[in-house]
Design an enzyme around this catalytic site. Structure first.
Site, PDB file in Angstrom:
ATOM      1  N   HIS A   1     -45.726  48.413  45.429  1.00  0.00           N
ATOM      2  CA  HIS A   1     -45.996  49.621  44.642  1.00  0.00           C
ATOM      3  C   HIS A   1     -47.475  49.646  44.242  1.00  0.00           C
ATOM      4  O   HIS A   1     -48.155  48.613  44.254  1.00  0.00           O
ATOM      5  CB  HIS A   1     -45.089  49.652  43.424  1.00  0.00           C
ATOM      6  CG  HIS A   1     -43.668  49.991  43.773  1.00  0.00           C
ATOM      7  ND1 HIS A   1     -42.674  50.140  42.840  1.00  0.00           N
ATOM      8  CD2 HIS A   1     -43.090  50.240  44.980  1.00  0.00           C
ATOM      9  CE1 HIS A   1     -41.541  50.455  43.445  1.00  0.00           C
ATOM     10  NE2 HIS A   1     -41.760  50.513  44.743  1.00  0.00           N
TER      11      HIS A   1
ATOM     12  N   GLU B   1     -49.245  50.025  41.480  1.00  0.00           N
ATOM     13  CA  GLU B   1     -49.818  49.231  40.385  1.00  0.00           C
ATOM     14  C   GLU B   1     -49.866  47.749  40.727  1.00  0.00           C
ATOM     15  O   GLU B   1     -50.737  47.025  40.268  1.00  0.00           O
ATOM     16  CB  GLU B   1     -49.078  49.485  39.069  1.00  0.00           C
ATOM     17  CG  GLU B   1     -47.564  49.353  39.094  1.00  0.00           C
ATOM     18  CD  GLU B   1     -46.859  50.613  39.585  1.00  0.00           C
ATOM     19  OE1 GLU B   1     -47.093  50.999  40.753  1.00  0.00           O
ATOM     20  OE2 GLU B   1     -46.054  51.187  38.829  1.00  0.00           O
TER      21      GLU B   1
ATOM     22  N   CYS C   1     -41.921  51.424  37.622  1.00  0.00           N
ATOM     23  CA  CYS C   1     -40.475  51.238  37.730  1.00  0.00           C
ATOM     24  C   CYS C   1     -40.036  49.985  36.978  1.00  0.00           C
ATOM     25  O   CYS C   1     -40.806  49.040  36.804  1.00  0.00           O
ATOM     26  CB  CYS C   1     -40.051  51.157  39.194  1.00  0.00           C
ATOM     27  SG  CYS C   1     -40.691  49.711  40.066  1.00  0.00           S
TER      28      CYS C   1
ATOM     29  N   THR D   1     -31.825  79.580  68.371  1.00  0.00           N
ATOM     30  CA  THR D   1     -33.276  79.500  68.551  1.00  0.00           C
ATOM     31  C   THR D   1     -33.623  78.557  69.696  1.00  0.00           C
ATOM     32  O   THR D   1     -34.508  78.837  70.510  1.00  0.00           O
ATOM     33  CB  THR D   1     -33.941  79.024  67.243  1.00  0.00           C
ATOM     34  OG1 THR D   1     -33.692  80.017  66.251  1.00  0.00           O
ATOM     35  CG2 THR D   1     -35.426  78.825  67.388  1.00  0.00           C
TER      36      THR D   1
ATOM     37  N   LEU E   1     -40.320  71.557  69.542  1.00  0.00           N
ATOM     38  CA  LEU E   1     -40.255  71.050  68.170  1.00  0.00           C
ATOM     39  C   LEU E   1     -41.023  69.746  68.069  1.00  0.00           C
ATOM     40  O   LEU E   1     -40.578  68.792  67.453  1.00  0.00           O
ATOM     41  CB  LEU E   1     -38.809  70.859  67.697  1.00  0.00           C
ATOM     42  CG  LEU E   1     -37.977  72.138  67.550  1.00  0.00           C
ATOM     43  CD1 LEU E   1     -36.571  71.810  67.052  1.00  0.00           C
ATOM     44  CD2 LEU E   1     -38.638  73.132  66.595  1.00  0.00           C
TER      45      LEU E   1
ATOM     46  N   GLU F   1     -36.925  76.166  60.435  1.00  0.00           N
ATOM     47  CA  GLU F   1     -37.756  77.052  61.259  1.00  0.00           C
ATOM     48  C   GLU F   1     -36.944  78.157  61.939  1.00  0.00           C
ATOM     49  O   GLU F   1     -37.295  78.607  63.022  1.00  0.00           O
ATOM     50  CB  GLU F   1     -38.517  76.216  62.294  1.00  0.00           C
ATOM     51  CG  GLU F   1     -39.431  75.176  61.662  1.00  0.00           C
ATOM     52  CD  GLU F   1     -40.619  74.818  62.551  1.00  0.00           C
ATOM     53  OE1 GLU F   1     -41.025  75.642  63.383  1.00  0.00           O
ATOM     54  OE2 GLU F   1     -41.129  73.706  62.393  1.00  0.00           O
TER      55      GLU F   1
HETATM   56  C1  AOF Z   1     -43.785  52.508  40.802  1.00  0.00           C
HETATM   57  N1  AOF Z   1     -44.871  52.470  41.611  1.00  0.00           N
HETATM   58  O1  AOF Z   1     -45.886  52.860  43.543  1.00  0.00           O
HETATM   59  C2  AOF Z   1     -43.662  53.583  43.314  1.00  0.00           C
HETATM   60  C3  AOF Z   1     -42.539  53.668  42.436  1.00  0.00           C
HETATM   61  O2  AOF Z   1     -37.284  50.326  46.624  1.00  0.00           O
HETATM   62  P1  AOF Z   1     -38.517  50.173  45.812  1.00  0.00           P
HETATM   63  O3  AOF Z   1     -38.636  48.815  45.176  1.00  0.00           O
HETATM   64  O4  AOF Z   1     -39.787  50.569  46.572  1.00  0.00           O
HETATM   65  O5  AOF Z   1     -38.385  51.162  44.577  1.00  0.00           O
HETATM   66  C4  AOF Z   1     -38.293  52.540  44.785  1.00  0.00           C
HETATM   67  C5  AOF Z   1     -38.339  53.244  43.452  1.00  0.00           C
HETATM   68  O6  AOF Z   1     -39.513  52.851  42.745  1.00  0.00           O
HETATM   69  C6  AOF Z   1     -38.452  54.752  43.597  1.00  0.00           C
HETATM   70  O7  AOF Z   1     -37.200  55.386  43.664  1.00  0.00           O
HETATM   71  C7  AOF Z   1     -39.172  55.130  42.334  1.00  0.00           C
HETATM   72  O8  AOF Z   1     -38.281  55.159  41.224  1.00  0.00           O
HETATM   73  C8  AOF Z   1     -40.134  53.962  42.148  1.00  0.00           C
HETATM   74  N2  AOF Z   1     -41.399  54.248  42.844  1.00  0.00           N
HETATM   75  N3  AOF Z   1     -42.666  53.157  41.209  1.00  0.00           N
HETATM   76  O9  AOF Z   1     -43.808  51.971  39.704  1.00  0.00           O
HETATM   77  C9  AOF Z   1     -44.855  52.967  42.843  1.00  0.00           C
HETATM   78  N4  AOF Z   1     -43.605  54.061  44.578  1.00  0.00           N
HETATM   79 ZN    ZN Z   2     -42.712  49.912  40.875  1.00  0.00          ZN
END
Ligand code: AOF
Ligand code: ZN
Length: 368
Positions: A55, A57, A80, A201, A209, A300
């Protein structure tokens, strides 16, 4: 400390532009960016590249190492507090000794939804929420719809003459809009996880596509054909060209031999119990796509599929390309087939959110 004065850095803005660099490749995860500062200096920054990878951070914290102690973090989405493909970011932020966290918006994921902020506050970290919230929300609008409803965000793409026709009375439809508008529409495919069309279509136009050039197969948008009567020809170009996979959605009890001929050319045929009109139940199809972690679908056409979408009231955005030509003719069709509404109070009401010129054509965006 960095405040957004004229010549001062604006870390949230930077975090947002970092987030956007992921260019929709994070699906089904949101695009997220983070900037970590200490003593007026950026000591770490990054963005979430794709699901399963670190992620935003965490990337920023790892760059900063020990200097993260006492630092200030700007992140476009609430960190998260859950364990998914990766561990909870809140614990990393707390362990690193970050003093203050700026969050543009709360994570709409019901499993987070403020609980991450509560974790940080409980650990004594100061939390500031809402800086550039609208931009942050726009960046993750596909994810927000999907994570809350389980259905992908649905964009309806139309291309019409200024009198609202998609073909002449005789059926000539190529091309109504300019090459520029068509290229612009093509770029929309890059941002969505799936492209959906009706079988009519495919039979009439035999479109390729084609999707993202130069992207590996796993990231190509899925091609979805709604084909209640399984009329699709196994020789259709969209089944043969490119790396993208194709799903043919049909109703239960279709001809087994036709089914296997489509499967023989690599299509995945999925059956749904027919709705009252004998058609593929679209909400169920979207739910199935959502459960396969597709967070956005670009529709589309053609008129039969769009008519069914209107009847079911499905759709989050319309992008309409309008060419300055008049086709005329009482029987020349518009983009939405089916019965339409009988009376104006029943019309499907949208509001305009954007108007732009694309070459000689107009691109109008409407949202619910
Ligand atoms: C954050 N920072 O950069 C992102 C977050 O399966 P995981 O571990 O990648 O978790 C997915 C969940 O984490 C996603 O549904 C959302 O709630 C959060 N995304 N959170 O702190 C991040 N991409
Ligand atoms: Zn996270």
């Amino acid at each position: 400390m960095a405040e957004a004065a004229d010549n001062q850095p604006d870390p949230m803005r930077r975090a947002l532009s970092l987030a956007a660099r992921a260019d929709f490749a994070t699906s089904p995860n949101p695009m997220v960016g983070a900037v970590l500062m200490n003593g007026g200096e950026i000591i770490g920054e990054g963005f979430h590249h794709r699901a399963g990878e670190p992620h935003a951070e965490v990337i920023a914290l790892e760059q900063a190492g020990e200097r993260a102690r006492g630092a200030e973090l700007w992140v476009t989405l609430e960190p998260c507090c859950t364990t998914g493909r990766t561990g909870p970011c809140t614990q990393r932020v707390i362990a690193a000794g970050v003093a203050r966290v700026h969050v543009a918006m709360v994570d709409p994921n019901p499993a987070v939804d403020g609980a991450g902020l509560a974790d940080l506050r409980r650990a004594g970290i100061e939390v500031v929420v809402g800086e550039r919230r609208e931009e942050a929300a726009r960046l993750i609008e596909f994810y927000s719809v999907w994570v809350r409803t389980g259905l992908p965000f649905l964009t309806l793409k139309l291309a019409t003459s200024l009198d609202g026709k998609v073909a002449t009375a005789g059926g000539d439809s190529q091309w109504i809009t300019s090459a520029e508008a068509r290229a612009d529409g093509h770029r929309l495919r890059h941002t969505h996880d799936a492209i959906m069309v009706g079988a009519g279509t495919v039979i009439a136009d035999d479109p390729e596509l084609s999707a993202r050039p130069g992207v590996e197969a796993a990231r190509q948008p899925l091609r979805v054909v709604v084909d209640s009567h399984l009329r699709l020809d196994p020789g259709a170009r969209m089944l043969r060209s490119g790396d993208a996979k194709a799903v043919v959605a049909t109703v239960t009890g279709v001809d087994g031999e036709r089914r296997s001929r489509l499967e023989d050319v690599g299509a995945e045929v999925v059956e749904f119990p027919a709705d009252g009109a004998g058609r593929v139940p679209l909400r169920q199809l979207l739910g199935w796509l959502g459960s396969r972690k597709l967070i956005s679908v670009l529709v589309e056409g053609g008129p039969t599929l769009l008519g069914a979408i209107q009847a079911d009231g499905l759709g989050n955005r319309v992008i309409a390309y309008l060419a300055p030509i008049i086709i005329g003719g009482a029987s020349a069709p518009g983009p939405f087939g089916g019965d339409g509404v009988a009376r104006l109070p029943q019309a499907w009401r949208w509001h305009w959110t954007e108007a732009a010129m694309v070459g000689p054509d107009l691109r109008l965006t409407a949202e619910l």
